[in-house]
Write an enzyme that holds these catalytic residues in place. Sequence first.
Site, PDB file in Angstrom:
ATOM      1  CD  GLU A  77      -3.235   0.055   0.252  1.00 43.47           C
ATOM      2  OE1 GLU A  77      -2.871   1.096  -0.332  1.00 43.47           O
ATOM      3  OE2 GLU A  77      -4.390  -0.399   0.170  1.00 43.47           O
TER       4      GLU A  77
ATOM      5  NE  ARG B  28      -5.673  -1.456   8.817  1.00 45.21           N
ATOM      6  CZ  ARG B  28      -5.583  -1.040   7.557  1.00 45.21           C
ATOM      7  NH1 ARG B  28      -5.055   0.152   7.277  1.00 45.21           N
ATOM      8  NH2 ARG B  28      -6.024  -1.795   6.565  1.00 45.21           N
TER       9      ARG B  28
ATOM     10  CG  ASN C 220      -6.721   2.097   4.803  1.00 50.75           C
ATOM     11  OD1 ASN C 220      -5.723   1.389   4.734  1.00 50.75           O
ATOM     12  ND2 ASN C 220      -7.679   2.075   3.885  1.00 50.75           N
TER      13      ASN C 220
ATOM     14  CD  GLU D  92     -11.598  -4.498   5.204  1.00 48.78           C
ATOM     15  OE1 GLU D  92     -12.476  -4.881   4.411  1.00 48.78           O
ATOM     16  OE2 GLU D  92     -10.384  -4.482   4.923  1.00 48.78           O
TER      17      GLU D  92
ATOM     18  CG  ASN E 281      -8.627   2.519   0.343  1.00 48.30           C
ATOM     19  OD1 ASN E 281      -7.434   2.589   0.616  1.00 48.30           O
ATOM     20  ND2 ASN E 281      -9.329   1.406   0.533  1.00 48.30           N
TER      21      ASN E 281
ATOM     22  CG  ASP F  70      -7.262  -0.284  -2.230  1.00 45.71           C
ATOM     23  OD1 ASP F  70      -6.881   0.618  -1.475  1.00 45.71           O
ATOM     24  OD2 ASP F  70      -7.117  -1.486  -1.963  1.00 45.71           O
TER      25      ASP F  70
END
Length: 293
Positions: free
Chosen positions: A17, A103, A105, A124, A150, A199
């Site tokens: 990522e 968290r 992201n 999730e 995202n 994403d």
Amino acid sequence: MHKDETVVWKIGAELGEGPIWSDSLRALLFVDIRQARLHAYYPDGDQRQSWDLDEACCWLLPREGGGFVAGLLSGVVELELDDNGLRIGKRLTPIEWLPAGDRLNDAGSDSHGRLWFGSMDDAEAEVRGHLFRLDSRGLIEMDSEYHVTNGPAISPDGGTLYHNDSARQIVFAFDLDDDGELTNRREHIRLAPGAGYPDGMTCDREGGLWIALWDGGRIARYHADGSLDREVELPVSRPTSCTFGGGTLERLFVTSAATGCSDEPLAGALFEIDVEIGGIATTPVILPNDSTL
């Protein structure tokens, strides 16, 4: 469909990522969230380097004055990366204010050096993600009720911020003014069932929005009006994010995930995509004088 990809690094990242080009290092940096590792690819010399972290890193961005800002599981920190290795510095935004199990992201910076980043339930399971802004005014929640945050990505003129709720297959667009305020939240792109989940993403210099499609096996470029322009198939089902790199930002790099893809030999690899339109430089993050919560 096109077949334009080159495999740059068969690293097998469990959850690759946050790719970002570092001009200072002349390297493409990206993270493996699940394996708590930071990776660097130096295209000029075709070299590769990796570092282990004490906790997962979700993203990093260049910082004004040198070094980086990174989003760890325990919050946003300053990070130094040079010939002496990797060092974690001042903690900027501890995440005790987030529910247990959440968290950070994905993140991005706008043309004024403001930091934008999302949070999410790591499992999730619950819709409790937020979009935050960090600038001279401190840390401010700008939007909420995301399942999986995202993006975010900023248009070349700085006037539009894009942000995903991946689980809902929606890309939202906001008007972004010079003061960093968001208005006119709207559904910009909605993917069809089975088409994949939006994403990580980035804008090219003509305003095209490139989106990695998790479980879609491809990345796609959309025009500024949200219409589809181009798709590029990949030999993996879970591309995760993309960014422009190289000295002139003419190369599009794509990260991917190996998790859940044991039958895919290239899952988790770093790819390079042949594109005709390059990207724009990332504005270094300008940190407040005292941003510790």
